[in-house]
Write an enzyme that holds these catalytic residues in place. Structure first.
Site, PDB file in Angstrom:
ATOM      1  N   ILE A 135       1.127  -1.076  -0.035  1.00  0.00           N
ATOM      2  CA  ILE A 135       0.199   0.242   0.214  1.00  0.00           C
ATOM      3  C   ILE A 135       0.598   1.030   0.057  1.00  0.00           C
ATOM      4  O   ILE A 135       2.013   1.193   0.746  1.00  0.00           O
ATOM      5  CB  ILE A 135      -0.798  -0.012   1.262  1.00  0.00           C
ATOM      6  CG1 ILE A 135      -0.427  -0.538   2.454  1.00  0.00           C
ATOM      7  CG2 ILE A 135      -2.072  -1.329   1.130  1.00  0.00           C
ATOM      8  CD1 ILE A 135      -1.002  -0.338   3.896  1.00  0.00           C
ATOM      9  N   ASP A 136       0.531   2.180  -0.485  1.00  0.00           N
ATOM     10  CA  ASP A 136       1.198   3.168  -0.718  1.00  0.00           C
ATOM     11  C   ASP A 136       1.600   4.169   0.781  1.00  0.00           C
ATOM     12  O   ASP A 136       1.003   3.366   2.092  1.00  0.00           O
ATOM     13  CB  ASP A 136       0.547   4.157  -1.567  1.00  0.00           C
ATOM     14  CG  ASP A 136      -0.009   5.364  -2.888  1.00  0.00           C
ATOM     15  OD1 ASP A 136       0.637   3.222  -3.498  1.00  0.00           O
ATOM     16  OD2 ASP A 136      -1.269   5.167  -2.885  1.00  0.00           O
ATOM     17  N   GLN A 137       2.942   4.914   0.264  1.00  0.00           N
ATOM     18  CA  GLN A 137       3.465   5.484   1.440  1.00  0.00           C
ATOM     19  C   GLN A 137       2.731   6.326   2.633  1.00  0.00           C
ATOM     20  O   GLN A 137       2.395   6.130   3.626  1.00  0.00           O
ATOM     21  CB  GLN A 137       4.675   6.152   1.286  1.00  0.00           C
ATOM     22  CG  GLN A 137       5.691   6.876   1.928  1.00  0.00           C
ATOM     23  CD  GLN A 137       6.606   7.495   1.870  1.00  0.00           C
ATOM     24  OE1 GLN A 137       6.642   8.186   1.080  1.00  0.00           O
ATOM     25  NE2 GLN A 137       6.962   9.030   3.277  1.00  0.00           N
TER      26      GLN A 137
END
Length: 307
Positions: A135-137
């Site tokens: 999942i994105d930062q």
């Protein structure tokens, strides 16, 4: 150090079968894992190394052992993270917003991987960090990590077959009119900035299901389910609808720093079939504090407008 993948006693159903059949058809092992077992002399019947063509008898004790692997390329660091569930095969964590999952160019330290490897080292666990998905930062929420090659192979297969359940909560700018919908739009890289994705005809197939759970004067809270797993998929699709996420610096069209300091997206649900037991595992995560505060502020603004 050795890692025992399985230990089982052969029953009547599998008596007379070759070991290779048991590995492939009962345990669903990939050819690569089987090759590793053979190379390590890790296929044991009644304590003795045996060829894969050996036919098993009822009551035989089959053990499958691999050399334990470590993430030697990841520097252990005391990075805090929330351990939701862990056993010999999988680790489920809740990632906080701002934490990168895996070291990349320019971010070799300070990642979730550094923290997990450190934690395992402190507890004497020898395992390799293998995230099944990412999942994105600046997205928070649930993530599953495989602790051995076989678990990673089976969970990755579930990802490819789209049988892993993943659900998200997002808060988007503007008021969505429809209560639910399916966004279908191929996603590819932007020609001017390789980091940015967009809906474009030559992109990869992508579809996102959404359902409105609350509406405010200036925003909408939605639950989302991925039918595909493209980079930035939810963020790109919501922008494509004309409702980018609050706080999304890359895809947003307004300055939302007064509302929230990161994109308002949370991976709230994760479900998969356990690679060893076959049990259906389901995990849920509550909305984090910063997104709760955003909801309360949006509700407050809505009430002020009504007054």
């Amino acid at each position: 150090m050795k890692d025992e993948l399985y230990a089982l006693t052969i029953d009547q159903e599998w008596a007379g079968k070759q070991i290779k059949e048991v590995l492939q058809k009962r345990l669903h092992m990939s050819r690569r894992v089987i090759r590793k077992l053979v190379a390590a002399q890790g296929v044991l019947v009644n304590g003795e190394p045996i060829w894969l063509s050996w036919r098993l008898a009822e009551g035989d004790h089959l053990r499958l052992i691999l050399p334990a692997e470590e993430s030697v390329d990841i520097l252990p660091e005391p990075i805090p993270f929330q351990n939701v569930f862990e056993d010999e095969d999988v680790l489920v964590v809740e990632k906080r917003a701002g934490l990168i999952v895996h070291p990349t160019s320019g971010h070799w330290t300070g990642t979730l991987a550094n923290g997990v490897v450190y934690d395992w080292q402190q507890r004497g666990i020898v395992a390799r960090f293998r995230p099944v998905h990412r999942i994105d930062q600046w997205t928070s929420g649930l993530l599953v990590i495989a602790k051995n090659h076989h678990a990673h192979q089976l969970l990755s297969r579930q990802m490819m077959e789209r049988t892993i359940d993943r659900a998200y909560t997002a808060i988007v700018n503007g008021v969505l009119e429809r209560d639910e919908g399916l966004v279908v739009g191929p996603i590819g890289r932007n020609d001017d900035d390789f980091r940015v994705r967009e809906v474009r005809a030559d992109g990869q197939e992508a579809s996102t299901e959404y359902r409105v759970t609350d509406r405010f004067a200036e925003g909408t809270q939605v639950d989302l389910k991925l039918h595909t797993g493209r980079t930035h998929q939810i963020r790109v699709h919501m922008k494509h609808l004309g409702h980018p996420l609050f706080g999304d610096a890359m895809y947003g069209t307004t300055d939302d720093q007064r509302w929230i300091e990161r994109q308002a997206l949370h991976a709230k649900l994760l479900g998969f079939v356990h690679p060893r037991s076959g049990e259906k595992m389901l995990f849920q995560s509550p909305l984090p504090e910063d997104m709760c505060r955003l909801v309360e502020r949006l509700k407050g603004n809505s009430e002020e407008r009504e007054d």
